[in-house]
Design an enzyme around this catalytic site. Structure first.
Site, PDB file in Angstrom:
ATOM      1  N   HIS A  40       0.843  -1.192   0.000  1.00  0.00           N
ATOM      2  CA  HIS A  40       0.000   0.000   0.000  1.00  0.00           C
ATOM      3  C   HIS A  40       0.881   1.245   0.000  1.00  0.00           C
ATOM      4  CE1 HIS A  40      -3.852  -2.057   1.714  1.00  0.00           C
ATOM      5  NE2 HIS A  40      -3.397  -2.630   0.604  1.00  0.00           N
ATOM      6  N   GLU A  99       0.789   3.855   1.865  1.00  0.00           N
ATOM      7  CA  GLU A  99       1.225   4.243   3.209  1.00  0.00           C
ATOM      8  C   GLU A  99       2.386   3.370   3.679  1.00  0.00           C
ATOM      9  OE1 GLU A  99      -3.367   4.483   3.062  1.00  0.00           O
ATOM     10  OE2 GLU A  99      -1.787   3.213   2.244  1.00  0.00           O
TER      11      GLU A  99
END
Length: 148
Positions: free
Chosen positions: A77, A79
């Site tokens: 992801h 993040e």
């Protein structure tokens, strides 16, 4: 002229998302402290591995709905890539703000809480009530910004 900083940083997150190699959803994120960008990330396969753009989406092939079974995916992801980039370069994320084109999932939420981020700003929502509840419990500011 005074810049509208949240919109400015969200615009950069959108540009970062364009690097994504995910076939389902392009996500970009950045960590900011003050007015300084600390790290950026987008979703995609780990460095040196084949991208879903080239070999197809494992999740699509297996019929896995969005928001479920995150471990069954070639990609990291956005993040997670922000955290990895910061760690690789010795940059602390404690006290930073995260700007992300999509609301972080539960896994990313837990990682960001442990990094000590103080705020998360996002544009698109994501159906994850547990993530929201954990952010509230941790005292992390969490705000959806209107898309422009």
């Amino acid at each position: 002229m005074r810049l509208p900083w949240p919109e400015y940083f969200m615009g950069i997150a959108k540009l970062v998302a364009e690097r994504s190699t995910c076939l389902r959803r392009k996500v970009g994120a950045l960590a900011v402290q003050g007015k300084r960008i600390l790290a950026t990330g987008y979703n995609g396969a780990p460095a040196g591995l084949e991208h879903c753009l080239d070999i197809g989406c494992l999740r699509e092939q297996m019929g896995i709905p969005s928001g479920q079974r995150h471990e069954l995916c070639r990609g990291l992801h956005a993040e997670q890539n922000v955290i990895i980039q910061a760690a690789t370069h010795g940059v602390r994320l404690e006290g930073a703000q995260i700007y992300c084109t999509t609301q972080p999932c539960l896994i990313c939420t837990k990682m960001l809480i442990n990094c000590g981020v103080e705020a998360i700003f996002f544009e698109q929502g994501y159906p994850d009530d547990l993530a929201v509840n954990m952010l509230r419990e941790a005292g992390v500011r969490f705000e959806q910004l209107c898309s422009s």
